[in-house]
Design a protein around this motif. Sequence first.
Motif, short mmCIF file in Angstrom:
data_model
loop_
_atom_site.label_atom_id
_atom_site.label_comp_id
_atom_site.label_asym_id
_atom_site.label_seq_id
_atom_site.Cartn_x
_atom_site.Cartn_y
_atom_site.Cartn_z
N GLY A 142 0.87 -1.18 -0.05
CA GLY A 142 -0.04 0.09 0.17
C GLY A 142 0.90 1.41 -0.10
N TYR A 143 2.31 1.16 -0.30
CA TYR A 143 3.00 2.64 -0.15
C TYR A 143 3.36 2.90 -1.75
CZ TYR A 143 3.75 1.51 4.48
OH TYR A 143 3.67 1.24 5.96
N ASN B 167 2.24 11.54 5.36
CA ASN B 167 3.17 10.30 5.36
C ASN B 167 4.05 9.92 4.46
OD1 ASN B 167 2.12 8.83 8.05
ND2 ASN B 167 -0.01 9.20 6.92
N LEU B 168 5.37 10.86 4.48
CA LEU B 168 6.23 10.93 3.32
C LEU B 168 7.58 10.49 4.06
CD1 LEU B 168 7.33 11.41 0.49
CD2 LEU B 168 7.33 13.85 0.90
N PHE B 169 7.92 9.39 3.37
CA PHE B 169 9.15 8.71 4.03
C PHE B 169 10.32 8.98 3.11
CE2 PHE B 169 5.82 7.21 6.11
CZ PHE B 169 6.11 6.83 7.57
N LEU B 170 11.59 8.89 3.27
CA LEU B 170 13.00 8.86 2.27
C LEU B 170 13.60 7.34 2.89
CD1 LEU B 170 14.34 12.29 2.79
CD2 LEU B 170 12.62 11.64 1.16
N TYR C 74 8.95 -0.83 10.45
CA TYR C 74 9.32 0.71 10.88
C TYR C 74 8.09 1.60 10.37
CZ TYR C 74 11.53 5.08 10.27
OH TYR C 74 11.57 6.65 10.50
N LEU C 75 7.87 1.46 8.84
CA LEU C 75 6.86 2.28 8.39
C LEU C 75 5.53 2.07 9.09
CD1 LEU C 75 8.19 1.75 4.67
CD2 LEU C 75 8.39 3.70 5.85
N ALA C 76 5.03 1.10 9.34
CA ALA C 76 3.73 0.88 9.90
C ALA C 76 3.51 1.37 11.16
CB ALA C 76 3.32 -0.80 10.05
#
Length: 310
Positions: A116-117, A166-169, A304-306
């Motif tokens: 889902g990302y 919810n923006l990740f690098l 980690y993301l969850a």
Amino acid sequence: MKRRIRPILLCLLALIFILGGCRGTEQSQETVPAASQAQEAETPDSPEVSLSVQPETTYHYETQELYAQRGDNQIYGVIYVPQNAAEKMPAVIFSHGFGGTHTVGAQYAQALAEHGYVVYCFDFCGGSPRSQSDGSTLEMSLFTQREDLEAVISMIQGLDYVDSQNLFLMGTSQGGAVSAITGAAHPQDIRGMVLLYPAFVMVDNANELFQSAEEIPDTYFFMWMNVGRAYFEPLLGYDIYAEIAGYNRDVLLIHGDADNIVPLSYSQRALEVYPSAQLKVISGGGHGFSGYNAQLTIDYMLEYLAAHRV
């Protein structure tokens, strides 16, 4: 006769009390597992099998080419978009390492998109002779790549199906170092970071090769490609750890203990300077993961993301 019976009756009553008490204790110990079994037995569609964990929903995804713009330079990338996951979805921007391309992130992008990302993998300008983005390897540096990533962040934030909260690098090697300094410059925009064997060593490499800017040639064959003065000069005397310490949200570092290009000690030092970070060490892992190590890394990422989505 009555005197002899009374002690016997008292002994029998005591024995009954003790045995009754023991049976009461055993029943209380079995209460939790018995209730748990009853609950599992009611799981729909599985009357004979107990399931304590439901399988995660996975999604089909589509990919398409997508460009960002930095000045006159076009930045090429591929975006992975889950289908029917949500109206707005969390997003991960993947940055490749020295001499790499967007394809380095494919195994991670596919796995994350299935969960889902939205994932965007791109080529840094001048990041490789095989880069599909504009620019020359002779112009590329840690800081031009930060500008590339900033342009990508702005582009991704503008997509109507991306949840900008919810923006990740995510980055590997030099891409991890680029992500780290970019996240520190924009902590309000970046919800979290996953850094795979980040190349904080690049500062030491530059300072060991050259004592002053005058010593740096216009072109220098470094590792496996030609780079220019622009690559080394800004790194002389630069304190990358002081820079990355400005990111005050949680960071996940993943590093192999058999990495002979970026030693594990560089991530261990980062763990000390970050206000909040954790380090997962891949036993026997080198500079790049595949097979079991890649799957273990993906599991760490997803966990980690969850945990850090809002």
